[in-house]
Design an enzyme around this catalytic site. Structure first.
Site, mmCIF file in Angstrom:
data_model
loop_
_atom_site.group_PDB
_atom_site.id
_atom_site.type_symbol
_atom_site.label_atom_id
_atom_site.label_comp_id
_atom_site.label_asym_id
_atom_site.label_seq_id
_atom_site.Cartn_x
_atom_site.Cartn_y
_atom_site.Cartn_z
ATOM 1 N N LYS A 74 -3.734 -3.564 -3.127
ATOM 2 C CA LYS A 74 -3.116 -2.658 -4.033
ATOM 3 C C LYS A 74 -2.909 -2.956 -5.064
ATOM 4 O O LYS A 74 -2.259 -2.558 -6.174
ATOM 5 C CB LYS A 74 -1.517 -2.693 -3.440
ATOM 6 N N ASN A 95 -0.271 1.705 -3.471
ATOM 7 C CA ASN A 95 -1.761 2.494 -3.022
ATOM 8 C C ASN A 95 -1.940 3.726 -2.383
ATOM 9 O O ASN A 95 -2.204 4.533 -1.661
ATOM 10 C CB ASN A 95 -0.362 2.167 -1.486
ATOM 11 N N GLY A 138 1.425 -6.497 -1.650
ATOM 12 C CA GLY A 138 1.756 -4.947 -2.070
ATOM 13 C C GLY A 138 3.023 -4.691 -1.173
ATOM 14 O O GLY A 138 3.375 -3.694 -2.084
ATOM 15 N N ALA A 139 2.663 -4.139 0.321
ATOM 16 C CA ALA A 139 3.539 -3.510 0.832
ATOM 17 C C ALA A 139 4.912 -4.317 1.230
ATOM 18 O O ALA A 139 6.214 -2.990 0.520
ATOM 19 C CB ALA A 139 2.655 -3.743 2.485
ATOM 20 N N ARG A 164 4.642 -16.636 -5.620
ATOM 21 C CA ARG A 164 4.757 -14.887 -5.446
ATOM 22 C C ARG A 164 6.302 -14.540 -5.045
ATOM 23 O O ARG A 164 6.916 -13.547 -5.897
ATOM 24 C CB ARG A 164 3.778 -14.564 -4.537
#
Length: 264
Positions: A74, A95, A138-139, A164
């Protein structure tokens, strides 16, 4: 009923690594057919090292109208967009991409809206809740943004990649009244527990949270679609927790994904 394939069928692909677990191809293809569109979504396995080469090649496929992106691509797909929605631009990840009139790609990130939509379908309102989420990929970034926008009182984020995690916390700062902080694998003291990691897809994966610290009254949500009931959800249900599967999240997001792919 799926469309009858022919040379006129419009193509969409979903890319990921792994890809065998995704539920999107059948569901989205059926949604296309229900709307009278001669279009399908097909899965493509692509390793991270080959994403850029694949995206460059797909740009030249004249009958390809859209790309759905799943783990772990993503962030990698984002630079291939000529334009994006505001939320995708804020998150630097996508996405879903649709073909622009000039041949480039327009991207969006619907994971967060789908997750919160799934909560609503399950009868759960995150407003005012203390939330703990594992995963800042990403999610996870999309779900974190959506939960802040939905009005959670507190959001704690747990990720093995501390840098992160901290980048995501810094990015979310100031977007709403939610208290933002680093979390852990201990769900005690939280009301909404979210797994936004792949932990649970493969047999023998460690649980993303300590199951012995789950308690009745907590609500536990997943992003994983296969297995539908992950070991975390098994443990949560055994404790009397409410749950949302990744299938529930996908079902809530399917219509918005097809709307986007069709430019509606």
């Amino acid at each position: 009923m799926l469309a009858k394939l022919s040379g006129a069928t419009r193509l969409h692909v979903i890319i990921g690594d792994p890809i065998a677990q995704v539920q999107s191809p059948g569901g989205i293809s059926r949604e296309f057919a229900a709307r009278g569109r001669d279009a399908v979504l097909v899965p493509m396995q692509v390793a991270p090292a080959h994403v850029d080469a694949l995206m460059e090649g797909l740009r030249h496929a004249g009958n390809l109208d859209g790309i759905v992106v799943t783990v772990p691509h993503k962030f990698a797909a984002f630079p291939h967009c000529a334009s994006t929605t505001d939320r995708a631009g804020f998150l630097n990840s996508v996405n879903i991409l649709r073909r622009r009139a000039d041949g480039g790609w327009h991207g969006d990130m619907t994971d967060g809206a789908a997750f919160v939509g799934g909560l609503a379908a399950a009868g759960y309102d995150p407003r005012g809740r203390r939330a703990l989420m594992a995963g800042a990929g990403g999610a996870g970034t999309a779900i974190a943004l959506a939960l802040v926008e939905a009005g959670v009182a507190e959001l704690a984020i747990h990720d093995a990649d501390v840098a992160r995690r901290d980048r995501l916390l810094a990015r979310l700062a100031g977007l709403g009244p939610a208290v933002l902080r680093a979390g852990s694998d201990d769900p005690a003291g939280h009301e909404l527990i979210v797994n936004a990691t792949p932990a649970g897809m493969a047999p023998g994966d460690p649980l993303p949270f300590r199951a012995d610290r789950l308690a009745p009254g907590m609500f536990v949500g997943e992003v994983i679609t296969s297995p539908e009931v992950t070991p975390l959800l098994h443990a949560a249900r055994a404790m009397g927790c409410g749950t949302q599967t990744g299938i529930g999240m996908f079902a809530a997001g399917r219509a918005m994904m097809v709307d986007f792919l069709l430019g509606q």
